[in-house]
Design a protein around this motif. Structure first.
Motif, PDB file in Angstrom:
ATOM      1  N   GLN A 119     -49.196 -67.177   3.163  1.00  0.00           N
ATOM      2  CA  GLN A 119     -48.909 -65.648   3.653  1.00  0.00           C
ATOM      3  C   GLN A 119     -50.312 -65.502   4.549  1.00  0.00           C
ATOM      4  O   GLN A 119     -50.401 -64.648   5.495  1.00  0.00           O
ATOM      5  CB  GLN A 119     -49.105 -64.731   2.281  1.00  0.00           C
ATOM      6  N   ALA A 120     -51.394 -65.910   4.041  1.00  0.00           N
ATOM      7  CA  ALA A 120     -52.960 -65.665   4.811  1.00  0.00           C
ATOM      8  C   ALA A 120     -52.643 -66.188   6.305  1.00  0.00           C
ATOM      9  O   ALA A 120     -53.046 -65.513   7.107  1.00  0.00           O
ATOM     10  CB  ALA A 120     -53.923 -66.364   3.895  1.00  0.00           C
ATOM     11  N   ALA A 121     -52.149 -67.228   6.409  1.00  0.00           N
ATOM     12  CA  ALA A 121     -51.833 -67.986   7.550  1.00  0.00           C
ATOM     13  C   ALA A 121     -50.917 -67.294   8.590  1.00  0.00           C
ATOM     14  O   ALA A 121     -51.132 -66.943   9.718  1.00  0.00           O
ATOM     15  CB  ALA A 121     -51.512 -69.440   7.544  1.00  0.00           C
ATOM     16  N   TYR A 122     -49.816 -66.711   8.046  1.00  0.00           N
ATOM     17  CA  TYR A 122     -48.822 -65.783   8.663  1.00  0.00           C
ATOM     18  C   TYR A 122     -49.690 -64.761   9.148  1.00  0.00           C
ATOM     19  O   TYR A 122     -49.603 -64.172  10.467  1.00  0.00           O
ATOM     20  CB  TYR A 122     -47.718 -65.658   7.840  1.00  0.00           C
ATOM     21  N   LEU A 123     -50.492 -63.947   8.193  1.00  0.00           N
ATOM     22  CA  LEU A 123     -50.894 -62.642   8.648  1.00  0.00           C
ATOM     23  C   LEU A 123     -52.201 -62.628   9.682  1.00  0.00           C
ATOM     24  O   LEU A 123     -52.202 -61.810  10.465  1.00  0.00           O
ATOM     25  CB  LEU A 123     -51.651 -62.023   7.552  1.00  0.00           C
ATOM     26  N   ALA A 124     -52.547 -64.076   9.724  1.00  0.00           N
ATOM     27  CA  ALA A 124     -53.854 -64.379  10.712  1.00  0.00           C
ATOM     28  C   ALA A 124     -53.076 -64.610  12.190  1.00  0.00           C
ATOM     29  O   ALA A 124     -53.587 -64.197  13.087  1.00  0.00           O
ATOM     30  CB  ALA A 124     -54.681 -65.578  10.285  1.00  0.00           C
ATOM     31  N   SER A 181     -33.491 -65.060   3.418  1.00  0.00           N
ATOM     32  CA  SER A 181     -34.957 -64.633   3.272  1.00  0.00           C
ATOM     33  C   SER A 181     -35.747 -64.431   4.508  1.00  0.00           C
ATOM     34  O   SER A 181     -35.306 -65.118   5.398  1.00  0.00           O
ATOM     35  CB  SER A 181     -35.682 -65.744   2.440  1.00  0.00           C
ATOM     36  N   SER A 182     -36.499 -63.612   4.664  1.00  0.00           N
ATOM     37  CA  SER A 182     -37.298 -63.065   5.758  1.00  0.00           C
ATOM     38  C   SER A 182     -38.500 -62.690   5.578  1.00  0.00           C
ATOM     39  O   SER A 182     -38.675 -62.150   4.211  1.00  0.00           O
ATOM     40  CB  SER A 182     -36.324 -62.317   6.598  1.00  0.00           C
ATOM     41  N   VAL A 183     -39.548 -62.423   6.441  1.00  0.00           N
ATOM     42  CA  VAL A 183     -40.674 -61.626   6.481  1.00  0.00           C
ATOM     43  C   VAL A 183     -40.308 -60.425   7.509  1.00  0.00           C
ATOM     44  O   VAL A 183     -40.304 -60.755   8.676  1.00  0.00           O
ATOM     45  CB  VAL A 183     -41.814 -62.181   6.701  1.00  0.00           C
ATOM     46  N   THR A 184     -40.502 -59.342   7.006  1.00  0.00           N
ATOM     47  CA  THR A 184     -40.227 -58.176   7.784  1.00  0.00           C
ATOM     48  C   THR A 184     -41.483 -57.292   7.909  1.00  0.00           C
ATOM     49  O   THR A 184     -42.114 -57.066   7.014  1.00  0.00           O
ATOM     50  CB  THR A 184     -39.188 -57.202   7.524  1.00  0.00           C
ATOM     51  N   GLY A 185     -41.981 -57.172   9.106  1.00  0.00           N
ATOM     52  CA  GLY A 185     -43.174 -56.275   9.309  1.00  0.00           C
ATOM     53  C   GLY A 185     -43.229 -55.493  10.481  1.00  0.00           C
ATOM     54  O   GLY A 185     -42.096 -55.379  11.384  1.00  0.00           O
ATOM     55  N   ASP A 244     -48.365 -54.501   8.574  1.00  0.00           N
ATOM     56  CA  ASP A 244     -47.748 -54.355   7.475  1.00  0.00           C
ATOM     57  C   ASP A 244     -46.472 -55.252   7.342  1.00  0.00           C
ATOM     58  O   ASP A 244     -45.537 -54.886   8.330  1.00  0.00           O
ATOM     59  CB  ASP A 244     -47.388 -53.052   6.662  1.00  0.00           C
ATOM     60  N   ALA A 245     -46.344 -55.816   6.313  1.00  0.00           N
ATOM     61  CA  ALA A 245     -45.287 -56.734   6.094  1.00  0.00           C
ATOM     62  C   ALA A 245     -44.547 -56.991   4.761  1.00  0.00           C
ATOM     63  O   ALA A 245     -45.428 -56.872   3.883  1.00  0.00           O
ATOM     64  CB  ALA A 245     -45.363 -58.162   6.761  1.00  0.00           C
ATOM     65  N   HIS A 246     -43.483 -57.359   4.564  1.00  0.00           N
ATOM     66  CA  HIS A 246     -42.960 -57.665   3.150  1.00  0.00           C
ATOM     67  C   HIS A 246     -41.945 -58.783   3.132  1.00  0.00           C
ATOM     68  O   HIS A 246     -41.225 -59.027   4.303  1.00  0.00           O
ATOM     69  CB  HIS A 246     -42.407 -56.597   2.406  1.00  0.00           C
ATOM     70  N   PHE A 247     -42.044 -59.445   1.972  1.00  0.00           N
ATOM     71  CA  PHE A 247     -40.850 -60.393   1.846  1.00  0.00           C
ATOM     72  C   PHE A 247     -39.276 -59.669   1.734  1.00  0.00           C
ATOM     73  O   PHE A 247     -39.746 -58.645   1.098  1.00  0.00           O
ATOM     74  CB  PHE A 247     -41.104 -61.531   0.782  1.00  0.00           C
ATOM     75  N   ALA A 248     -38.412 -60.118   2.163  1.00  0.00           N
ATOM     76  CA  ALA A 248     -37.066 -59.392   1.874  1.00  0.00           C
ATOM     77  C   ALA A 248     -35.955 -60.594   1.533  1.00  0.00           C
ATOM     78  O   ALA A 248     -36.058 -61.778   2.211  1.00  0.00           O
ATOM     79  CB  ALA A 248     -36.534 -59.013   3.321  1.00  0.00           C
TER      80      ALA A 248
END
Length: 268
Positions: free
Chosen positions: A144-149, A258-262, A170-174
């Protein structure tokens, strides 16, 4: 009706005579489209001038194991050309797998997703039936840290090349169990608070096929039913689009999805 696949896991559908490049630009040929293209041209020239002056090092904009400048450049071009971009392999399979593992390990912190803002926010199972867990809390892992960076790097690049004024992400797992969905909607929120400018969906599902369903359906012409584009939620694929422009929905699937939505937000 006609269909066209572009080889990215996305398929555009429209009325006969309106598919392909023509379909994806319907409803996106006015002043907003022209303005974003002009900003892209100005951003390209400004970048070239800074490079000539030695003020910018392209290698300094990106760190190891984050998407390359070429990937960011293609996203900027897609947004300038038609307001959306589909980026297969934005993350490597290993990077997507790390995020998926962190999503699975956090399932005890997932909760039913809601819709709306502030006092209007609530869980409405007839609108969406997924569960979410926000990124960036005390339990976040290295993926998560790498993805946010990486997304902060994309934010900086899009601000430089398109002058979007993006301030935060801003993002969340879905997680969508079998049969779950999210009905057609816009991501833009009205009322006080930051304005959502750019929506981003990263998929984490390995070996996904069209038969598994769960596509993101992006409507390309306002509130009309056609044309639309279906994007297969394959691991590592990133979809970006203008939050206030494109209605979209998540179709049901025969596998857990599964996804990351932001969202990148700017000034109100």
């Amino acid at each position: 009706m006609s269909h066209e696949s572009d080889g990215t896991g996305a398929q555009r559908t429209g009325a006969s005579g309106a598919s392909g490049p023509g379909a994806r630009k319907r409803g996106w040929t006015g002043s907003a489209h022209k303005g974003l293209r002009e900003r892209r041209a100005r951003g390209n020239e400004a970048s070239r001038q800074r490079l000539r002056a030695g003020a910018v090092s392209l290698s300094g904009l990106y760190t190891l194991n984050t998407p390359s400048g070429d990937a960011h450049d293609r996203i900027a071009d897609g947004l300038a050309d038609h307001g959306w971009a589909v980026s297969p392999a934005f993350l490597t399979p290993a990077q997507a797998s790390t995020l998926l593992a962190e999503s699975v390990s956090a399932r005890d912190r997932f909760h039913p997703a809601g819709v709306g803002r502030a006092g209007a926010h609530g869980v409405r199972s007839g609108t969406r039936s997924d569960s979410v867990c926000w990124l960036g809390d005390a339990h976040s892992g290295p993926g998560q840290a790498a993805y946010l960076a990486a997304m902060d790097g994309l934010r900086a690049y899009l601000n430089q090349s398109l002058y979007l004024g993006l301030l935060s992400y801003d993002a969340h797992f879905a997680s969508y169990p079998v049969g779950a969905f999210y009905a057609r909607h816009l991501d833009a929120l009205h009322g006080p608070g930051a304005r959502r400018t750019l929506s981003c969906v990263l998929y984490l599902n390995p070996d996904w096929t069209d038969a598994d369903g769960g596509h993101l359906r992006l409507y390309l012409d306002g509130d009309r039913q056609e044309p639309f584009m279906d994007v297969r939620p394959e691991a590592g694929t990133l979809v970006t689009f203008l939050s206030e422009r494109f209605e979209h929905e998540v179709l049901t699937s025969t596998r857990e999805r599964s996804s990351v939505t932001g969202w990148f937000s700017g000034r109100t």
